[in-house]
Design a protein around this motif. Structure first.
Motif, PDB file in Angstrom:
ATOM      1  N   ASP A 243      31.808  28.402  29.301  1.00 31.79           N
ATOM      2  CA  ASP A 243      32.798  28.208  28.805  1.00 31.79           C
ATOM      3  C   ASP A 243      32.968  27.877  27.286  1.00 31.79           C
ATOM      4  OD1 ASP A 243      31.787  25.854  29.049  1.00 31.79           O
ATOM      5  OD2 ASP A 243      33.246  24.785  28.431  1.00 31.79           O
ATOM      6  N   LEU A 244      31.352  26.058  26.859  1.00 35.49           N
ATOM      7  CA  LEU A 244      31.057  27.070  25.116  1.00 35.49           C
ATOM      8  C   LEU A 244      30.323  28.729  23.953  1.00 35.49           C
ATOM      9  CD1 LEU A 244      31.802  25.489  22.023  1.00 35.49           C
ATOM     10  CD2 LEU A 244      29.478  24.937  23.001  1.00 35.49           C
ATOM     11  N   ARG A 245      29.895  29.048  25.272  1.00 30.09           N
ATOM     12  CA  ARG A 245      29.496  29.696  24.951  1.00 30.09           C
ATOM     13  C   ARG A 245      30.438  31.121  24.883  1.00 30.09           C
ATOM     14  NH1 ARG A 245      25.994  29.995  29.142  1.00 30.09           N
ATOM     15  NH2 ARG A 245      26.818  31.732  30.649  1.00 30.09           N
ATOM     16  N   GLU A 246      31.450  31.568  25.948  1.00 29.74           N
ATOM     17  CA  GLU A 246      32.474  32.425  25.478  1.00 29.74           C
ATOM     18  C   GLU A 246      33.004  31.924  24.869  1.00 29.74           C
ATOM     19  OE1 GLU A 246      34.129  32.168  29.511  1.00 29.74           O
ATOM     20  OE2 GLU A 246      32.640  33.875  30.218  1.00 29.74           O
ATOM     21  N   LYS A 247      33.349  30.971  24.046  1.00 33.30           N
ATOM     22  CA  LYS A 247      34.523  30.496  23.327  1.00 33.30           C
ATOM     23  C   LYS A 247      33.513  30.806  21.996  1.00 33.30           C
ATOM     24  CE  LYS A 247      36.843  26.814  21.019  1.00 33.30           C
ATOM     25  NZ  LYS A 247      36.744  25.009  21.143  1.00 33.30           N
ATOM     26  N   VAL A 248      32.452  30.224  21.838  1.00 34.52           N
ATOM     27  CA  VAL A 248      31.222  31.164  20.119  1.00 34.52           C
ATOM     28  C   VAL A 248      31.645  32.237  19.973  1.00 34.52           C
ATOM     29  CG1 VAL A 248      29.653  30.893  19.509  1.00 34.52           C
ATOM     30  CG2 VAL A 248      30.578  28.787  20.365  1.00 34.52           C
ATOM     31  N   GLY A 249      31.230  33.361  21.359  1.00 35.31           N
ATOM     32  CA  GLY A 249      30.819  34.518  21.637  1.00 35.31           C
ATOM     33  C   GLY A 249      32.243  35.226  20.611  1.00 35.31           C
ATOM     34  N   ASP A 250      33.402  34.943  21.322  1.00 31.49           N
ATOM     35  CA  ASP A 250      34.703  35.967  21.113  1.00 31.49           C
ATOM     36  C   ASP A 250      35.181  36.271  19.248  1.00 31.49           C
ATOM     37  OD1 ASP A 250      35.092  36.453  23.684  1.00 31.49           O
ATOM     38  OD2 ASP A 250      36.739  34.145  23.632  1.00 31.49           O
ATOM     39  N   SER A 251      34.510  34.165  19.045  1.00 31.97           N
ATOM     40  CA  SER A 251      34.349  34.265  17.405  1.00 31.97           C
ATOM     41  C   SER A 251      33.608  34.591  16.868  1.00 31.97           C
ATOM     42  CB  SER A 251      34.392  32.072  17.177  1.00 31.97           C
ATOM     43  OG  SER A 251      35.541  31.365  17.563  1.00 31.97           O
ATOM     44  N   ALA A 252      32.506  34.924  17.426  1.00 33.66           N
ATOM     45  CA  ALA A 252      31.482  35.666  17.019  1.00 33.66           C
ATOM     46  C   ALA A 252      31.918  37.244  16.626  1.00 33.66           C
ATOM     47  CB  ALA A 252      29.882  35.821  17.413  1.00 33.66           C
ATOM     48  N   ARG A 253      32.706  37.452  17.488  1.00 34.95           N
ATOM     49  CA  ARG A 253      33.040  39.346  17.264  1.00 34.95           C
ATOM     50  C   ARG A 253      34.133  39.638  16.349  1.00 34.95           C
ATOM     51  NH1 ARG A 253      32.582  44.724  18.527  1.00 34.95           N
ATOM     52  NH2 ARG A 253      34.780  45.003  19.358  1.00 34.95           N
ATOM     53  N   MET A 254      35.340  38.322  16.885  1.00 39.03           N
ATOM     54  CA  MET A 254      35.840  38.359  16.296  1.00 39.03           C
ATOM     55  C   MET A 254      35.568  38.701  14.264  1.00 39.03           C
ATOM     56  SD  MET A 254      38.786  38.882  17.024  1.00 39.03           S
ATOM     57  CE  MET A 254      40.270  38.710  15.582  1.00 39.03           C
ATOM     58  N   PHE A 255      34.901  37.558  13.837  1.00 41.29           N
ATOM     59  CA  PHE A 255      33.916  37.514  12.886  1.00 41.29           C
ATOM     60  C   PHE A 255      33.479  39.058  11.780  1.00 41.29           C
ATOM     61  CE2 PHE A 255      30.382  35.983   9.841  1.00 41.29           C
ATOM     62  CZ  PHE A 255      31.274  36.218   9.081  1.00 41.29           C
ATOM     63  N   ALA A 256      32.515  40.017  13.125  1.00 42.41           N
ATOM     64  CA  ALA A 256      31.520  40.832  13.147  1.00 42.41           C
ATOM     65  C   ALA A 256      32.830  41.786  12.907  1.00 42.41           C
ATOM     66  CB  ALA A 256      31.633  40.862  14.176  1.00 42.41           C
ATOM     67  N   LEU A 257      34.319  41.707  13.191  1.00 39.11           N
ATOM     68  CA  LEU A 257      35.171  42.861  13.255  1.00 39.11           C
ATOM     69  C   LEU A 257      35.396  42.747  11.570  1.00 39.11           C
ATOM     70  CD1 LEU A 257      36.256  43.050  16.995  1.00 39.11           C
ATOM     71  CD2 LEU A 257      34.842  45.152  15.273  1.00 39.11           C
ATOM     72  N   GLN A 258      35.451  41.435  11.026  1.00 37.20           N
ATOM     73  CA  GLN A 258      36.622  41.085  10.622  1.00 37.20           C
ATOM     74  C   GLN A 258      35.173  41.262   8.932  1.00 37.20           C
ATOM     75  OE1 GLN A 258      37.621  37.628  10.556  1.00 37.20           O
ATOM     76  NE2 GLN A 258      39.234  37.946  11.922  1.00 37.20           N
ATOM     77  N   THR A 259      34.200  41.242   8.812  1.00 34.83           N
ATOM     78  CA  THR A 259      32.759  41.048   8.094  1.00 34.83           C
ATOM     79  C   THR A 259      32.249  42.574   8.187  1.00 34.83           C
ATOM     80  OG1 THR A 259      32.499  39.095   8.720  1.00 34.83           O
ATOM     81  CG2 THR A 259      31.143  39.966   7.334  1.00 34.83           C
ATOM     82  N   PHE A 260      31.637  43.074   9.009  1.00 35.92           N
ATOM     83  CA  PHE A 260      30.636  43.844   9.569  1.00 35.92           C
ATOM     84  C   PHE A 260      31.239  45.712   9.762  1.00 35.92           C
ATOM     85  CE2 PHE A 260      28.910  40.022  10.279  1.00 35.92           C
ATOM     86  CZ  PHE A 260      28.128  39.619   8.774  1.00 35.92           C
ATOM     87  N   ASP A 261      32.310  45.677  10.326  1.00 35.03           N
ATOM     88  CA  ASP A 261      32.417  47.029  10.611  1.00 35.03           C
ATOM     89  C   ASP A 261      32.655  48.157   9.799  1.00 35.03           C
ATOM     90  OD1 ASP A 261      34.709  48.557  12.055  1.00 35.03           O
ATOM     91  OD2 ASP A 261      35.812  49.164  10.501  1.00 35.03           O
ATOM     92  N   GLN A 262      31.605  49.422  10.259  1.00 35.50           N
ATOM     93  CA  GLN A 262      31.456  50.098   9.044  1.00 35.50           C
ATOM     94  C   GLN A 262      32.401  50.860   8.429  1.00 35.50           C
ATOM     95  OE1 GLN A 262      29.633  52.295  12.421  1.00 35.50           O
ATOM     96  NE2 GLN A 262      28.373  51.872  11.542  1.00 35.50           N
ATOM     97  N   GLU A 263      33.866  50.956   8.993  1.00 38.41           N
ATOM     98  CA  GLU A 263      34.525  51.856   8.163  1.00 38.41           C
ATOM     99  C   GLU A 263      35.356  50.781   7.313  1.00 38.41           C
ATOM    100  OE1 GLU A 263      37.370  53.282  11.019  1.00 38.41           O
ATOM    101  OE2 GLU A 263      36.122  54.621  12.137  1.00 38.41           O
ATOM    102  N   ALA A 264      35.230  49.467   7.628  1.00 41.09           N
ATOM    103  CA  ALA A 264      36.614  48.502   6.513  1.00 41.09           C
ATOM    104  C   ALA A 264      35.013  48.441   5.822  1.00 41.09           C
ATOM    105  CB  ALA A 264      36.448  47.612   7.944  1.00 41.09           C
ATOM    106  N   ILE A 265      33.934  48.579   5.503  1.00 43.03           N
ATOM    107  CA  ILE A 265      32.793  48.730   4.796  1.00 43.03           C
ATOM    108  C   ILE A 265      32.966  49.979   3.794  1.00 43.03           C
ATOM    109  CG2 ILE A 265      30.178  48.067   4.044  1.00 43.03           C
ATOM    110  CD1 ILE A 265      31.162  45.514   5.036  1.00 43.03           C
TER     111      ILE A 265
END
Length: 279
Positions: A243-265
């Motif tokens: 449950d914790l792993r999935e929660k942190v994984g969801d947060s990781a994905r959201m942060f990555a999309l906001q921060t490292f997305d190729q089109e946004a960069i």
């Protein structure tokens, strides 16, 4: 004419022949080719190590870590390293568990990177973790020192070493296999593509303080950055809970999309090009 001289001339002629007005080149930051002369009207670097070129031949600097001590201005900008997300066929790919006889309920840690810059922190933690939790550790790009460390810790049975690869599909299968990205690097990271890439796949991260600590700077809510092997073990045990792993994984994905997305960069870089060119 030497090969290096020929390459330099050919690069300059290509720029001139195609009327290229803006050149963007990734480099260490110090005075070096291709910005050892004026080749284009606007010359922009992605500075990856924080050195400073005072030649006047660099018009704009994209820096990838606050640890460099740069400040945003009309000629400098903090922009993260872009990374791709999962491909369209990702969900149809098989993982690597059957390939290595790993049971579905086994927790899998993973690390991918260059076979260098070794520190034993992750292996020390894993050697203790495997006595508590049923787990494996897949390492792509492990060096000789990492193999020796695993042998000395008597963890050979649960660590799988794989050669470096540029096979994108295999790397996706690796990401589909691991539950936690267990990172290690003796001198730290600046803006780590491997960590950002894992977060794009909803994989929580465990890393540690070392070097400039870009691995902590760009981690966001995507996992834990620890100081020693005991803290690393605690993070492993915490993330063994689904449950914790999935929660942190969801947060990781959201942060990555906001921060490292190729089109946004790319859009951020393009805006910086225009600002630099007209300033």
């Amino acid at each position: 004419v030497s090969q290096s001289r020929y390459d330099s001339l050919d690069f300059s002629r290509t720029v001139e022949r195609n009327n290229i007005e803006i050149i963007h080149f990734a480099r260490s930051g110090y005075y070096e080719w291709p910005f050892n002369r004026r080749v284009a009207k606007t010359q922009i670097e992605t500075n990856i190590f924080g050195y400073r070129d005072e030649s006047g031949l660099v018009d704009g600097t994209i820096y990838i870590s606050k640890s460099f001590g740069f400040s945003d201005s009309s000629s400098t900008r903090l922009i993260a390293t872009p990374v791709p997300g999962p491909t369209e066929k990702y969900h149809t790919l098989s993982d690597l568990r059957k390939d290595f006889g790993i049971e579905d309920e086994t927790l899998v840690f993973g690390r991918i990177g260059r076979p260098d810059n070794f520190t034993p922190i992750a292996f020390e933690a894993f050697a203790a973790c495997r006595k508590i939790v049923k787990c494996k550790y897949i390492v792509i790009g492990g060096c000789d020192y990492s193999r020796k460390a695993v042998r000395s810790l008597e963890a050979d049975d649960d660590v799988i070493f794989l050669d470096c690869t540029n096979d994108d599909e295999y790397i996706e299968r690796f990401h589909k296999t691991i539950d936690v990205f267990a990172h290690y690097r003796s001198d730290g990271e600046i803006c780590s593509s491997s960590l950002a890439h894992a977060m794009m796949y909803m994989i929580p991260i465990i890393t540690h303080f070392a070097g400039r600590n870009g691995q902590a700077e760009w981690l966001g809510p995507g996992g834990a950055c620890v100081s020693n092997s005991q803290e690393y073990l605690s993070a492993m045990l915490s993330l063994s809970k689904k449950d914790l792993r999935e929660k942190v994984g969801d947060s990781a994905r959201m942060f990555a999309l906001q921060t490292f997305d190729q089109e946004a960069i790319a859009q951020q870089a393009a805006s910086f090009y225009l600002e630099t060119a007209i300033s």
